[in-house]
Design a protein around this motif. Structure first.
Motif, mmCIF file in Angstrom:
data_model
loop_
_atom_site.group_PDB
_atom_site.id
_atom_site.type_symbol
_atom_site.label_atom_id
_atom_site.label_comp_id
_atom_site.label_asym_id
_atom_site.label_seq_id
_atom_site.Cartn_x
_atom_site.Cartn_y
_atom_site.Cartn_z
ATOM 1 N N ASP A 60 0.832 -1.216 0.000
ATOM 2 C CA ASP A 60 0.000 0.000 0.000
ATOM 3 C C ASP A 60 0.866 1.265 0.000
ATOM 4 O O ASP A 60 2.089 1.206 0.139
ATOM 5 N N GLY A 61 0.203 2.397 -0.193
ATOM 6 C CA GLY A 61 0.920 3.655 -0.349
ATOM 7 C C GLY A 61 1.741 4.062 0.863
ATOM 8 O O GLY A 61 2.792 4.668 0.726
ATOM 9 N N TYR A 62 1.255 3.729 2.046
ATOM 10 C CA TYR A 62 2.023 4.080 3.252
ATOM 11 C C TYR A 62 3.379 3.370 3.238
ATOM 12 O O TYR A 62 4.411 3.963 3.535
ATOM 13 N N GLU A 63 3.345 2.094 2.872
ATOM 14 C CA GLU A 63 4.593 1.321 2.821
ATOM 15 C C GLU A 63 5.506 1.854 1.707
ATOM 16 O O GLU A 63 6.723 1.943 1.881
ATOM 17 N N VAL A 64 4.889 2.219 0.573
ATOM 18 C CA VAL A 64 5.683 2.788 -0.523
ATOM 19 C C VAL A 64 6.373 4.074 -0.051
ATOM 20 O O VAL A 64 7.568 4.272 -0.287
ATOM 21 N N ALA A 65 5.621 4.931 0.659
ATOM 22 C CA ALA A 65 6.196 6.192 1.150
ATOM 23 C C ALA A 65 7.366 5.919 2.098
ATOM 24 O O ALA A 65 8.422 6.536 1.995
ATOM 25 N N GLN A 67 9.290 3.307 2.223
ATOM 26 C CA GLN A 67 10.447 2.782 1.490
ATOM 27 C C GLN A 67 11.125 3.879 0.664
ATOM 28 O O GLN A 67 12.352 3.937 0.597
ATOM 29 N N LEU A 68 10.312 4.746 0.047
ATOM 30 C CA LEU A 68 10.900 5.861 -0.716
ATOM 31 C C LEU A 68 11.784 6.705 0.197
ATOM 32 O O LEU A 68 12.888 7.103 -0.173
ATOM 33 N N LYS A 69 11.304 6.980 1.400
ATOM 34 C CA LYS A 69 12.033 7.840 2.325
ATOM 35 C C LYS A 69 13.284 7.170 2.886
ATOM 36 O O LYS A 69 14.137 7.842 3.455
ATOM 37 N N PRO A 78 9.594 15.483 -2.529
ATOM 38 C CA PRO A 78 8.309 15.521 -1.822
ATOM 39 C C PRO A 78 7.348 14.447 -2.331
ATOM 40 O O PRO A 78 7.272 14.184 -3.535
ATOM 41 N N ILE A 79 6.626 13.851 -1.402
ATOM 42 C CA ILE A 79 5.600 12.856 -1.730
ATOM 43 C C ILE A 79 4.254 13.422 -1.285
ATOM 44 O O ILE A 79 4.086 13.813 -0.128
ATOM 45 N N VAL A 80 3.310 13.457 -2.213
ATOM 46 C CA VAL A 80 1.958 13.912 -1.901
ATOM 47 C C VAL A 80 1.005 12.737 -2.067
ATOM 48 O O VAL A 80 0.943 12.121 -3.139
ATOM 49 N N ALA A 81 0.298 12.403 -1.011
ATOM 50 C CA ALA A 81 -0.691 11.326 -1.068
ATOM 51 C C ALA A 81 -1.929 11.821 -1.814
ATOM 52 O O ALA A 81 -2.389 12.940 -1.585
ATOM 53 N N VAL A 82 -2.425 10.984 -2.714
ATOM 54 C CA VAL A 82 -3.660 11.309 -3.442
ATOM 55 C C VAL A 82 -4.589 10.127 -3.194
ATOM 56 O O VAL A 82 -4.335 9.025 -3.664
ATOM 57 N N THR A 83 -5.626 10.367 -2.406
ATOM 58 C CA THR A 83 -6.379 9.212 -1.950
ATOM 59 C C THR A 83 -7.840 9.502 -1.678
ATOM 60 O O THR A 83 -8.215 10.610 -1.322
ATOM 61 N N SER A 84 -8.644 8.497 -1.865
ATOM 62 C CA SER A 84 -10.067 8.631 -1.566
ATOM 63 C C SER A 84 -10.374 8.171 -0.140
ATOM 64 O O SER A 84 -11.502 8.235 0.293
ATOM 65 N N ARG A 91 -4.744 11.121 7.056
ATOM 66 C CA ARG A 91 -3.830 12.216 6.790
ATOM 67 C C ARG A 91 -2.577 12.059 7.666
ATOM 68 O O ARG A 91 -1.454 12.132 7.183
ATOM 69 N N ASP A 92 -2.818 11.804 8.945
ATOM 70 C CA ASP A 92 -1.702 11.644 9.883
ATOM 71 C C ASP A 92 -0.850 10.431 9.534
ATOM 72 O O ASP A 92 0.369 10.465 9.639
ATOM 73 N N LYS A 93 -1.513 9.347 9.121
ATOM 74 C CA LYS A 93 -0.756 8.150 8.725
ATOM 75 C C LYS A 93 0.133 8.460 7.529
ATOM 76 O O LYS A 93 1.267 7.998 7.449
ATOM 77 N N GLY A 94 -0.405 9.245 6.594
ATOM 78 C CA GLY A 94 0.374 9.645 5.421
ATOM 79 C C GLY A 94 1.580 10.482 5.815
ATOM 80 O O GLY A 94 2.698 10.232 5.369
ATOM 81 N N PHE A 95 1.353 11.450 6.698
ATOM 82 C CA PHE A 95 2.461 12.295 7.136
ATOM 83 C C PHE A 95 3.499 11.476 7.905
ATOM 84 O O PHE A 95 4.693 11.653 7.721
ATOM 85 N N ALA A 96 3.009 10.557 8.737
ATOM 86 C CA ALA A 96 3.930 9.716 9.509
ATOM 87 C C ALA A 96 4.777 8.842 8.582
ATOM 88 O O ALA A 96 5.926 8.520 8.895
ATOM 89 N N ALA A 97 4.212 8.468 7.446
ATOM 90 C CA ALA A 97 4.948 7.619 6.496
ATOM 91 C C ALA A 97 5.909 8.424 5.619
ATOM 92 O O ALA A 97 6.687 7.846 4.866
ATOM 93 N N GLY A 98 5.830 9.767 5.695
ATOM 94 C CA GLY A 98 6.779 10.586 4.949
ATOM 95 C C GLY A 98 6.164 11.492 3.904
ATOM 96 O O GLY A 98 6.880 12.210 3.200
ATOM 97 N N CYS A 99 4.835 11.475 3.776
ATOM 98 C CA CYS A 99 4.193 12.387 2.820
ATOM 99 C C CYS A 99 4.204 13.807 3.387
ATOM 100 O O CYS A 99 4.133 13.995 4.599
#
Ligand code: MN
Length: 129
Positions: A60-65, A67-69, A78-84, A91-99
């Motif tokens: 999933d995207g969190y894991e991808v973020a 690994q990218l970081k 910069p990584i911007v999450a685009v999600t439904s 939002r917080d999970k995304g930021f915690a993962a590096g977005c």
């Protein structure tokens, strides 16, 4: 030099829409349809911005973020999450993962450029489509 935007997105319709929108403004788009493919492309092209879907098959995207970081050459990209995902805490999970940003789907063609612009170089001027 055109800024390069890596889009990691498994939904063809969203990928086409974002590609169409951003190419019109003069950005170069690199598409990837899975997390592992996105990671490989990121290392290969070192994009200026990564737009990352969170709901991806397999990784999933969190894991991808995360690994990218962990890749030294990509730390400043910069990584911007685009999600439904509209659930509280995503939002917080995304930021915690590096977005560093979060855009909610459905994508709004009228505002999308403005939403990603803060993450692109201030020197870049969009083409008038
Ligand atoms: Mn998806």
């Amino acid at each position: 030099m055109k800024p390069k935007v890596l889009i990691i997105e498994d939904n063809e319709q969203n990928l086409s829409l974002v590609t169409f929108l951003l190419e019109r403004y003069g950005l170069e788009i690199i598409p990837a349809r899975t997390g592992p493919q996105g990671l490989a492309m990121a290392v290969h092209v070192r994009p200026d911005l990564i737009l990352l879907d969170i709901q991806l098959p397999g990784m999933d995207g969190y894991e991808v973020a995360r690994q990218l970081k962990s890749i030294p050459s990509l730390v400043d990209v910069p990584i911007v999450a685009v999600t439904s995902y509209a659930m509280e805490g995503d939002r917080d999970k995304g930021f915690a993962a590096g977005c560093v940003g979060y855009i909610e789907k459905p994508i709004n063609p009228k505002t999308f450029l403005d939403e990603i612009r803060p993450f692109l170089s201030a020197d870049w001027e969009p083409q008038i489509p």
